[in-house]
Design a protein around this motif. Structure first.
Motif: not given
Ligand code: GLY
Length: 316
Positions: A3-7, A141-153
């Motif tokens: 999801y392109g979240i910086p790490t 923050f927003k991309p992480t929460v959106a990614a969890m949702k997109a993953e169905g969890r």
């Protein structure tokens, strides 16, 4: 990564030969080699050159220095910069960061010694400016929460962002699906809203309509640990200076982490024994009050850092 979240740039390997080939192609040192499993916080080797990195791969994957956790390894870019902990409430759609904090993970003053579960904290973290907070909100923050949702969890609850403010911008070091310790000891005392109402909003999906307000004050927590922690330490040492968990004169709160009652006497029963938190209008006063209260508590072998908050005060 997906999801392109910086790490930190990283690759995972289950094959020692492939890991070694990756090391040989790497040009940037130090390089971080980690056992990809639980290793009590010890399975991380920071390698200064190619020879050290190849030796790390061998010792983790072939010699199993950290046991079964070494069947897979992560090889990762070494990041530098101040660390920030940001705990957040999320209902799976909306994410509301709490006040930022700074952990002090090493056992000894000056960030020396072994890694621990945390020797003390301060909040807010002065490195975490409103501008950086905005960047973190949009890129992490927003991309992480959106990614969890997109993953169905979708994730509901307290999501912990362990961040490093690198020269290339804020990056995620770790996520935890829980409150941080000892971050919570400085974050929740600054929460002015009703925690139960916020938790209910996170559960019911109504966080966007719920006020989550923090006071503008500062907090500091000094951890009192058993001598020898995080390695071998003794338990059962009587603790003096505490009455009903509240210090005489008030002003500080003592959180019990590793204590027990033996024949009605309060004794140590863990590595990190107590967390002494004080809240004040300035960080300077909060640190002074936390140490003032901590000074009243004693047990044989007590170990604490004497510089909790000093880096933050210097940054201010
Ligand atoms: N203080 C670090 C953590 O709770 O993971």
């Amino acid at each position: 990564k997906k999801y392109g979240i910086p790490t930190a740039a990283y690759e995972t390997f289950a094959d020692a030969g492939e890991a070694a080939a990756y090391v040989r192609a790497n040009r940037k040192y130090p390089l971080v080699v980690k056992a990809d499993g639980l290793a009590l916080g010890k399975g991380v080797l920071i390698c200064e050159d190619e020879a050290a990195a190849l030796a790390a791969v061998k010792s983790i994957m072939e010699d199993r220095q950290f046991g079964a956790s070494g069947s897979r390894i992560v090889i990762e870019e070494f990041l530098t910069g101040p660390e920030v902990s940001v705990l957040s409430f999320t209902d799976g759609k909306t994410v509301v960061p709490m006040v930022s904090s700074m952990d002090h993970k090493r056992a000894l003053d000056g960030d020396r010694g072994l890694n621990t579960g945390g020797m003390g904290t301060i909040a807010p973290n002065p490195y975490y400016t409103p501008q950086i907070a905005q960047v973190c909100m949009e890129t992490i923050f927003k991309p992480t929460v959106a990614a969890m949702k997109a993953e169905g969890r979708p994730f509901k609850g307290c999501l912990y962002f362990g961040l490093m403010l690198t020269p290339d911008g804020p990056k995620v070091i770790e996520y935890n699906c829980r409150f941080g310790d000892p971050e919570t000891q400085v974050v929740l005392p600054l929460l002015e809203s009703d925690l139960l109402a916020v938790m209910q909003a996170a559960t019911n999906g109504t966080l966007a309509q719920t006020e989550v307000k923090f006071s503008g004050q500062s907090a500091a927590c000094v951890v009192l640990a058993s001598g020898g922690y995080p390695q071998h330490y003794e338990k059962g040492k009587p603790i003096t200076g505490l009455a009903d968990g509240q210090l005489p004169g008030g002003g500080a709160t003592v959180y019990h982490a590793g204590t027990a009652l033996a024949d009605n006497v309060l004794v140590t029963s863990g590595g990190r024994v107590l967390g002494v938190t004080a809240v004040a209008d300035s960080l300077f006063d909060a640190v002074a009050a936390a140490y003032g209260a901590a000074d009243q508590i004693g047990f044989e072998g007590l170990h604490r850092r004497s510089d909790i908050g000093q880096k933050a005060l210097a940054a201010l």
